[in-house]
Design an enzyme around this catalytic site. Structure first.
Site, PDB file in Angstrom:
ATOM      1  N   ASP A  92     -13.921 -16.533   4.889  1.00  0.00           N
ATOM      2  CA  ASP A  92     -12.790 -16.317   4.763  1.00  0.00           C
ATOM      3  C   ASP A  92     -12.201 -16.101   5.878  1.00  0.00           C
ATOM      4  O   ASP A  92     -11.800 -15.353   7.031  1.00  0.00           O
ATOM      5  CB  ASP A  92     -12.474 -15.267   4.654  1.00  0.00           C
ATOM      6  CG  ASP A  92     -10.903 -14.570   3.925  1.00  0.00           C
ATOM      7  OD1 ASP A  92     -10.608 -15.206   4.902  1.00  0.00           O
ATOM      8  OD2 ASP A  92     -11.594 -13.508   3.052  1.00  0.00           O
TER       9      ASP A  92
ATOM     10  N   LYS B 153      -2.350 -16.617   6.000  1.00  0.00           N
ATOM     11  CA  LYS B 153      -1.505 -16.593   7.062  1.00  0.00           C
ATOM     12  C   LYS B 153      -1.405 -17.426   7.861  1.00  0.00           C
ATOM     13  O   LYS B 153       0.754 -17.639   7.766  1.00  0.00           O
ATOM     14  CB  LYS B 153      -2.328 -14.903   7.588  1.00  0.00           C
ATOM     15  CG  LYS B 153      -2.582 -14.515   7.319  1.00  0.00           C
ATOM     16  CD  LYS B 153      -3.388 -12.887   7.621  1.00  0.00           C
ATOM     17  CE  LYS B 153      -2.928 -11.917   6.447  1.00  0.00           C
ATOM     18  NZ  LYS B 153      -4.098 -11.796   5.916  1.00  0.00           N
TER      19      LYS B 153
ATOM     20  N   TYR C 135     -12.909  -7.681   4.821  1.00  0.00           N
ATOM     21  CA  TYR C 135     -11.784  -7.059   3.959  1.00  0.00           C
ATOM     22  C   TYR C 135     -11.027  -8.741   3.340  1.00  0.00           C
ATOM     23  O   TYR C 135     -11.322  -9.748   3.916  1.00  0.00           O
ATOM     24  CB  TYR C 135     -10.220  -6.899   4.340  1.00  0.00           C
ATOM     25  CG  TYR C 135      -9.167  -6.722   3.793  1.00  0.00           C
ATOM     26  CD1 TYR C 135      -8.761  -5.973   2.901  1.00  0.00           C
ATOM     27  CD2 TYR C 135      -7.821  -8.323   3.825  1.00  0.00           C
ATOM     28  CE1 TYR C 135      -7.337  -6.093   2.023  1.00  0.00           C
ATOM     29  CE2 TYR C 135      -6.984  -8.146   3.221  1.00  0.00           C
ATOM     30  CZ  TYR C 135      -6.587  -7.002   2.064  1.00  0.00           C
ATOM     31  OH  TYR C 135      -5.439  -6.789   1.450  1.00  0.00           O
TER      32      TYR C 135
ATOM     33  N   TYR D 135       0.868  -1.674  -0.271  1.00  0.00           N
ATOM     34  CA  TYR D 135       0.445   0.456   0.249  1.00  0.00           C
ATOM     35  C   TYR D 135       0.559   1.564  -0.242  1.00  0.00           C
ATOM     36  O   TYR D 135       0.399   2.334   0.280  1.00  0.00           O
ATOM     37  CB  TYR D 135      -0.778  -0.283   1.135  1.00  0.00           C
ATOM     38  CG  TYR D 135      -1.363  -1.016   1.410  1.00  0.00           C
ATOM     39  CD1 TYR D 135      -2.782  -2.163   0.583  1.00  0.00           C
ATOM     40  CD2 TYR D 135      -1.312  -2.626   2.167  1.00  0.00           C
ATOM     41  CE1 TYR D 135      -2.936  -3.205   0.129  1.00  0.00           C
ATOM     42  CE2 TYR D 135      -2.207  -3.760   2.547  1.00  0.00           C
ATOM     43  CZ  TYR D 135      -2.601  -3.908   1.451  1.00  0.00           C
ATOM     44  OH  TYR D 135      -3.084  -4.910   1.411  1.00  0.00           O
TER      45      TYR D 135
HETATM   46  C1  LIG Z   1      -5.020 -10.819   4.125  1.00  0.00           C
HETATM   47  C2  LIG Z   1      -6.158 -11.391   4.074  1.00  0.00           C
HETATM   48  C3  LIG Z   1      -6.740 -11.963   3.110  1.00  0.00           C
HETATM   49  C4  LIG Z   1      -5.296 -11.934   1.761  1.00  0.00           C
HETATM   50  O1  LIG Z   1      -4.495 -12.875   2.529  1.00  0.00           O
HETATM   51  P1  LIG Z   1      -2.556 -12.035   1.393  1.00  0.00           P
HETATM   52  O2  LIG Z   1      -2.243 -13.178   1.361  1.00  0.00           O
HETATM   53  O3  LIG Z   1      -2.745 -11.351   2.103  1.00  0.00           O
HETATM   54  O4  LIG Z   1      -3.388 -12.506  -0.020  1.00  0.00           O
HETATM   55  C5  LIG Z   1      -7.958 -12.328   2.401  1.00  0.00           C
HETATM   56  N1  LIG Z   1      -8.669 -12.566   3.317  1.00  0.00           N
HETATM   57  C6  LIG Z   1      -8.283 -11.853   4.596  1.00  0.00           C
HETATM   58  C7  LIG Z   1      -9.727 -12.050   5.771  1.00  0.00           C
HETATM   59  C8  LIG Z   1      -7.511 -11.318   5.377  1.00  0.00           C
HETATM   60  O5  LIG Z   1      -7.241 -10.580   6.339  1.00  0.00           O
END
Ligand SMILES: *Cc1c(COP(=O)(O)O)cnc(C)c1O
Length: 425
Positions: A246, A275, A149, A21
């Site tokens: 997610d 993550k 997000y 960013y």
């Molecule tokens: C970080 C994140 C993403 C994206 O993952 P990247 O490995 O950065 O592409 C998608 N969804 C959530 C909830 C996240 O915290």
């Protein structure tokens, strides 16, 4: 010895290297980190910083962990990578089995992707293709609630919060999705009704509902009542819509449950993980789905899922992911996360009385202080660093999600740094 003297390294970084960013050339000077171990980062210009960020939710066991190092080294001696088309290997298979065994009942199939955003792309493709295969291609939109997000590639951007977020610029270019209001923190029947109404009204066009369960991360660090997940499950079932969780940020114990879905005992049709999957060692993510979704796809005119990243199932990442999961499950992680929750409550709650603070919230190993104004990121970061802590505030938020191995003294230090950052920012 470092090849470049520090000033030269920073100058090259500023001129040539994009940061998350960030503008080009860079405007804020990043810290150069030379090494890290346990919960400590070692900047090149000396000193140590306690890491309050787990490198964006990922380094749950801390850095330079002997067990994780061994897993990488052991795999490196065998092979660091082979293509996944037509070939397979134990690390990937073992990882898939771990994920199926530990994730909510009913998730059975695993797609290994190379980043969280890609795993969301794959989740969306699975859902759209499911309906296409069943002869309902018009079900091609997504519904989500505001404040979310889901990553930075195209489909994920389209379900991020459309206002004030990182991707506002792209309105009008992105696929047009359906938005519900952001979830309130407590349970309100009127909001549950709002979700049901939205899902019902758009059901004919909807492939899936996608949300971050219980904690919305980079969209604003908001928490909500897990009961909304059951409302979504029921409404999706009633209206023939798939449900995607997610859990890229929330997975692997961060919220106090192994997966946030567990707070509501709900199984989604598709779940994204990332993550903390590799304990912060390497980039890897996973998209899990139920037998229903996989069978639906395989009934179609095109019965395959046409997705296959070059580095799919990377053995090094899979091996360290297995080691990280085994390390997590072998310990009493619930007690550790609870201990951190208590430490964050004790340390952060007093800040609620400070001028400029509108909210302090803690859940599992996540602590958030929300201000009534946008933080001065540079000043807030500097203040934390002078307390010996690495934090990365954004918007009106100063927040921390420390590694689970963070000791009580370091935790208290993190809380002092959050206070200092709040004051300075
Ligand atoms: C970080 C994140 C993403 C994206 O993952 P990247 O490995 O950065 O592409 C998608 N969804 C959530 C909830 C996240 O915290």
């Amino acid at each position: 010895m470092p090849e470049f003297p520090l000033p030269e390294l920073l100058d090259l970084d500023r001129r040539h290297v994009w940061h998350p960013y960030g503008p080009m050339p860079g405007r804020q000077e990043p810290l150069v980190i030379e090494s890290a171990s346990g919960v400590r980062l070692r900047p090149a210009d000396g000193g140590e910083l306690v890491d309050g960020m787990s490198s964006w939710w990922s380094a749950i066991h801390g850095y330079n962990h002997p067990v994780l190092n061994d897993a990488v080294r052991g795999q490196l001696e065998k092979m660091s990578h082979v293509m996944f088309g037509g070939l397979t290997h134990e690390p990937a298979v073992r990882l898939a089995k771990h994920l199926v065994d530990m994730s909510p009942e009913g998730l059975e199939h695993v797609f290994l992707a190379d980043s969280g955003s890609v795993s969301v792309e794959v989740a969306v493709k699975m859902c759209l293709q499911y309906w296409r295969s069943l002869g309902r291609p018009e079900k091609s939109r997504l519904l989500t609630w505001r404040g979310g997000y889901h990553g930075d590639t195209w489909q994920p951007m389209s379900v991020c919060d459309p206002e004030g977020g990182m991707h506002e610029l792209w309105q009008g270019v992105l696929p047009r999705q359906v938005f519900a209001d952001a979830p309130p923190s407590g349970y309100e029947e009127s909001y549950a009704e709002h979700l049901r109404e939205r899902i019902g009204a758009y059901a004919d066009e909807l492939a899936a509902v996608i949300v971050e369960p219980v904690v919305q991360g980079a969209g604003g660090m908001r928490f909500h009542d897990p009961a909304y997940l059951r409302v979504l499950r029921e409404a999706c079932d009633a209206h023939d819509v798939l449900l995607v969780f997610d859990e890229i940020a929330t997975g692997f114990g961060r919220t106090g449950a192994l997966f946030a879905a567990g707070h509501a005992a709900v199984t989604p049709d598709v779940m994204c993980l990332g993550k903390a999957l590799t304990g912060g060692y390497m980039t890897m993510a996973a998209t899990l789905c139920t037998a229903r979704v996989a069978q639906g796809i395989s009934q179609g005119e095109v019965p395959v899922l046409a997705h296959g990243p070059t580095f799919m199932g990377n053995p090094l990442a899979a091996a360290v992911a297995c080691a990280s999961i085994e390390l997590l499950l072998a310990q009493d992680w619930q007690t550790e996360v609870k201990r951190i929750e208590t430490g964050l409550r004790t340390g952060l709650q007093p800040l609620a009385a400070e001028a400029g603070v509108v909210d302090v919230r803690v859940l599992g190993a996540i602590g958030v202080v929300q201000l009534d104004h946008a933080v001065d990121m540079a000043a807030a970061t500097r203040a934390a660093v002078s307390e010996g802590v690495w934090l990365r505030p954004f918007r009106d938020l100063i927040y921390t999600m420390p590694p689970y191995i963070t000791g009580d003294e370091d935790l208290a230090r993190i809380c002092r740094a959050v206070a200092a950052a709040a004051k300075a920012g």
